[in-house]
Write a protein that holds these residues in place. Structure first.
Motif, PDB file in Angstrom:
ATOM      1  N   ASP A   4      67.478 -61.788 -20.075  1.00  0.00           N
ATOM      2  CA  ASP A   4      67.960 -63.024 -20.651  1.00  0.00           C
ATOM      3  C   ASP A   4      66.749 -63.830 -21.140  1.00  0.00           C
ATOM      4  OD1 ASP A   4      68.679 -65.862 -20.718  1.00  0.00           O
ATOM      5  OD2 ASP A   4      70.581 -65.198 -19.863  1.00  0.00           O
ATOM      6  N   GLU A   5      66.848 -64.392 -22.342  1.00  0.00           N
ATOM      7  CA  GLU A   5      65.732 -65.171 -22.895  1.00  0.00           C
ATOM      8  C   GLU A   5      65.355 -66.334 -21.982  1.00  0.00           C
ATOM      9  OE1 GLU A   5      64.391 -67.416 -26.998  1.00  0.00           O
ATOM     10  OE2 GLU A   5      66.414 -66.637 -26.837  1.00  0.00           O
ATOM     11  N   CYS A   6      66.338 -66.877 -21.263  1.00  0.00           N
ATOM     12  CA  CYS A   6      66.040 -67.976 -20.328  1.00  0.00           C
ATOM     13  C   CYS A   6      65.118 -67.510 -19.215  1.00  0.00           C
ATOM     14  CB  CYS A   6      67.328 -68.540 -19.749  1.00  0.00           C
ATOM     15  SG  CYS A   6      68.335 -69.387 -20.965  1.00  0.00           S
ATOM     16  N   ASP A   7      65.279 -66.238 -18.788  1.00  0.00           N
ATOM     17  CA  ASP A   7      64.395 -65.698 -17.747  1.00  0.00           C
ATOM     18  C   ASP A   7      62.940 -65.729 -18.191  1.00  0.00           C
ATOM     19  OD1 ASP A   7      66.568 -65.160 -16.135  1.00  0.00           O
ATOM     20  OD2 ASP A   7      66.672 -63.043 -16.682  1.00  0.00           O
ATOM     21  N   ILE A   8      62.686 -65.237 -19.390  1.00  0.00           N
ATOM     22  CA  ILE A   8      61.305 -65.192 -19.872  1.00  0.00           C
ATOM     23  C   ILE A   8      60.761 -66.609 -20.069  1.00  0.00           C
ATOM     24  CG2 ILE A   8      61.885 -64.922 -22.314  1.00  0.00           C
ATOM     25  CD1 ILE A   8      59.427 -63.210 -22.621  1.00  0.00           C
ATOM     26  N   LYS A   9      61.585 -67.492 -20.615  1.00  0.00           N
ATOM     27  CA  LYS A   9      61.117 -68.863 -20.840  1.00  0.00           C
ATOM     28  C   LYS A   9      60.751 -69.554 -19.535  1.00  0.00           C
ATOM     29  CE  LYS A   9      62.764 -70.437 -25.212  1.00  0.00           C
ATOM     30  NZ  LYS A   9      63.554 -71.436 -25.924  1.00  0.00           N
ATOM     31  N   LEU A  31      54.129 -65.042 -16.182  1.00  0.00           N
ATOM     32  CA  LEU A  31      54.906 -63.864 -16.581  1.00  0.00           C
ATOM     33  C   LEU A  31      54.189 -62.593 -16.117  1.00  0.00           C
ATOM     34  CD1 LEU A  31      56.713 -63.395 -19.876  1.00  0.00           C
ATOM     35  CD2 LEU A  31      55.150 -61.624 -19.152  1.00  0.00           C
ATOM     36  N   PHE A  32      52.876 -62.558 -16.264  1.00  0.00           N
ATOM     37  CA  PHE A  32      52.107 -61.386 -15.843  1.00  0.00           C
ATOM     38  C   PHE A  32      52.042 -61.261 -14.321  1.00  0.00           C
ATOM     39  CE2 PHE A  32      49.634 -61.914 -20.009  1.00  0.00           C
ATOM     40  CZ  PHE A  32      50.525 -61.094 -20.684  1.00  0.00           C
ATOM     41  N   ARG A  36      58.265 -57.592 -12.217  1.00  0.00           N
ATOM     42  CA  ARG A  36      59.575 -57.379 -12.841  1.00  0.00           C
ATOM     43  C   ARG A  36      59.594 -57.941 -14.260  1.00  0.00           C
ATOM     44  NH1 ARG A  36      64.276 -60.344 -13.396  1.00  0.00           N
ATOM     45  NH2 ARG A  36      66.167 -59.086 -13.518  1.00  0.00           N
ATOM     46  N   ALA A  37      59.101 -59.152 -14.435  1.00  0.00           N
ATOM     47  CA  ALA A  37      59.107 -59.776 -15.769  1.00  0.00           C
ATOM     48  C   ALA A  37      58.190 -59.026 -16.728  1.00  0.00           C
ATOM     49  CB  ALA A  37      58.680 -61.235 -15.663  1.00  0.00           C
ATOM     50  N   LEU A  38      57.010 -58.651 -16.274  1.00  0.00           N
ATOM     51  CA  LEU A  38      56.093 -57.899 -17.127  1.00  0.00           C
ATOM     52  C   LEU A  38      56.739 -56.587 -17.564  1.00  0.00           C
ATOM     53  CD1 LEU A  38      53.389 -57.477 -18.511  1.00  0.00           C
ATOM     54  CD2 LEU A  38      52.480 -56.629 -16.331  1.00  0.00           C
ATOM     55  N   ARG A  39      57.390 -55.898 -16.645  1.00  0.00           N
ATOM     56  CA  ARG A  39      58.068 -54.654 -16.980  1.00  0.00           C
ATOM     57  C   ARG A  39      59.189 -54.906 -17.997  1.00  0.00           C
ATOM     58  NH1 ARG A  39      58.058 -49.696 -15.404  1.00  0.00           N
ATOM     59  NH2 ARG A  39      56.781 -50.087 -13.580  1.00  0.00           N
ATOM     60  N   MET A  40      59.964 -55.980 -17.809  1.00  0.00           N
ATOM     61  CA  MET A  40      61.060 -56.264 -18.736  1.00  0.00           C
ATOM     62  C   MET A  40      60.537 -56.588 -20.132  1.00  0.00           C
ATOM     63  SD  MET A  40      64.038 -58.175 -16.524  1.00  0.00           S
ATOM     64  CE  MET A  40      63.085 -59.639 -16.267  1.00  0.00           C
ATOM     65  N   VAL A  41      59.473 -57.359 -20.207  1.00  0.00           N
ATOM     66  CA  VAL A  41      58.884 -57.687 -21.503  1.00  0.00           C
ATOM     67  C   VAL A  41      58.361 -56.424 -22.174  1.00  0.00           C
ATOM     68  CG1 VAL A  41      56.929 -58.858 -22.603  1.00  0.00           C
ATOM     69  CG2 VAL A  41      58.388 -60.109 -21.004  1.00  0.00           C
ATOM     70  N   ALA A  42      57.572 -55.647 -21.432  1.00  0.00           N
ATOM     71  CA  ALA A  42      57.022 -54.412 -21.995  1.00  0.00           C
ATOM     72  C   ALA A  42      58.138 -53.462 -22.415  1.00  0.00           C
ATOM     73  CB  ALA A  42      56.088 -53.743 -20.982  1.00  0.00           C
ATOM     74  N   ASP A  43      59.137 -53.296 -21.566  1.00  0.00           N
ATOM     75  CA  ASP A  43      60.242 -52.387 -21.887  1.00  0.00           C
ATOM     76  C   ASP A  43      61.017 -52.844 -23.122  1.00  0.00           C
ATOM     77  OD1 ASP A  43      59.581 -50.745 -19.775  1.00  0.00           O
ATOM     78  OD2 ASP A  43      61.230 -51.398 -18.481  1.00  0.00           O
ATOM     79  N   SER A  44      61.141 -54.148 -23.312  1.00  0.00           N
ATOM     80  CA  SER A  44      61.830 -54.655 -24.507  1.00  0.00           C
ATOM     81  C   SER A  44      61.097 -54.230 -25.774  1.00  0.00           C
ATOM     82  CB  SER A  44      61.938 -56.180 -24.457  1.00  0.00           C
ATOM     83  OG  SER A  44      62.779 -56.566 -23.410  1.00  0.00           O
ATOM     84  N   PHE A  45      59.766 -54.365 -25.766  1.00  0.00           N
ATOM     85  CA  PHE A  45      58.992 -53.930 -26.934  1.00  0.00           C
ATOM     86  C   PHE A  45      59.025 -52.406 -27.078  1.00  0.00           C
ATOM     87  CE2 PHE A  45      56.848 -58.110 -26.406  1.00  0.00           C
ATOM     88  CZ  PHE A  45      57.067 -58.598 -27.687  1.00  0.00           C
ATOM     89  N   ALA A 150      54.161 -58.519 -34.014  1.00  0.00           N
ATOM     90  CA  ALA A 150      55.024 -58.777 -32.865  1.00  0.00           C
ATOM     91  C   ALA A 150      54.299 -59.687 -31.881  1.00  0.00           C
ATOM     92  CB  ALA A 150      55.401 -57.465 -32.181  1.00  0.00           C
ATOM     93  N   ALA A 151      55.095 -60.470 -31.163  1.00  0.00           N
ATOM     94  CA  ALA A 151      54.548 -61.367 -30.145  1.00  0.00           C
ATOM     95  C   ALA A 151      55.622 -61.663 -29.116  1.00  0.00           C
ATOM     96  CB  ALA A 151      54.054 -62.664 -30.779  1.00  0.00           C
ATOM     97  N   ILE A 152      55.193 -62.137 -27.983  1.00  0.00           N
ATOM     98  CA  ILE A 152      56.139 -62.565 -26.958  1.00  0.00           C
ATOM     99  C   ILE A 152      56.790 -63.873 -27.390  1.00  0.00           C
ATOM    100  CG2 ILE A 152      56.394 -63.294 -24.544  1.00  0.00           C
ATOM    101  CD1 ILE A 152      53.911 -61.513 -23.931  1.00  0.00           C
ATOM    102  N   ILE A 153      55.985 -64.819 -27.883  1.00  0.00           N
ATOM    103  CA  ILE A 153      56.436 -66.181 -28.176  1.00  0.00           C
ATOM    104  C   ILE A 153      56.197 -66.526 -29.640  1.00  0.00           C
ATOM    105  CG2 ILE A 153      56.110 -68.640 -27.617  1.00  0.00           C
ATOM    106  CD1 ILE A 153      54.766 -67.668 -24.970  1.00  0.00           C
ATOM    107  N   ASP A 154      57.159 -67.228 -30.232  1.00  0.00           N
ATOM    108  CA  ASP A 154      56.982 -67.839 -31.548  1.00  0.00           C
ATOM    109  C   ASP A 154      57.073 -69.353 -31.378  1.00  0.00           C
ATOM    110  OD1 ASP A 154      56.759 -68.278 -34.293  1.00  0.00           O
ATOM    111  OD2 ASP A 154      58.861 -67.824 -34.703  1.00  0.00           O
TER     112      ASP A 154
END
Length: 182
Positions: A4-9, A31-32, A36-45, A150-154
């Motif tokens: 969920d985008e709210c999780d990353i934010k 985030l790093f 769990r969050a790092l894995r989710m971000v990496a897996d999304s990309f 690509a980036a995590i944040i815009d």
């Protein structure tokens, strides 16, 4: 997306008045610190790019190195480092660019790309777009082409993602923040 985008934010810490008064710095270190969050971000990309037609991952100094290296490893692509001036040991080419805070110079090894290479350029955040636009110019000077930025944040209010798209560079970010968003 697998989160969920709210999780990353919630894991991106706003730091007011850094590096200068009036700026809200988006700190991704929390985030790093969450495996769990790092894995989710990496897996999304990784899921986005697993079947994509590009040859190299280009990562921006310094926070772009973290996710960029994970993506390059997982997708079995060479990693190209785009560094601040004076950090690379061999022959380099450089490109001046404007940041939110002043002028800078981005460098890459002169032998890192060849004609026909396609590069996914990656950073932690797109603000004014200066770093990624400089990297795109360096990629092109080496005879290669940019596949996507690509980036995590815009930070869309600063216009960087629009400048990238206007330059013909497709852009993808996992989340976005308004300048006044907490």
């Amino acid at each position: 997306m697998i989160f969920d985008e709210c999780d990353i934010k919630s894991l991106i810490r706003p730091v007011p008045d850094f590096p200068k008064p009036g700026v809200v710095f988006r700190d991704i270190t929390p985030l790093f610190q969450s495996p769990r969050a790092l894995r989710m971000v990496a897996d999304s990309f990784i899921q986005r790019y697993v079947e994509a037609d590009f040859s190299h991952v280009g990562a921006m100094d310094a926070r772009g190195f973290i996710i960029g290296s994970i993506i390059a490893y997982e997708l079995n692509r060479p990693l190209v480092l785009f560094r601040k001036q004076g950090k690379l040991p061999a022959d380099v080419i450089g490109e001046a660019y404007q940041t939110e805070y002043g002028q800078a110079l981005l460098e890459v090894h002169a032998d890192s790309l060849c004609d026909g290479d396609k590069v996914l350029i990656f950073d932690d955040l797109i603000a004014t777009g200066g770093t990624l636009l400089a990297a795109a110019r360096l990629v092109r000077r080496l005879g290669a082409q940019v596949f996507e930025a690509a980036a995590i944040i815009d930070l869309p209010e600063l216009g960087g993602s629009t400048l990238l798209q206007d330059a013909g560079i497709p852009t993808f970010c996992l989340t976005a923040f308004a300048l006044d968003e907490a």
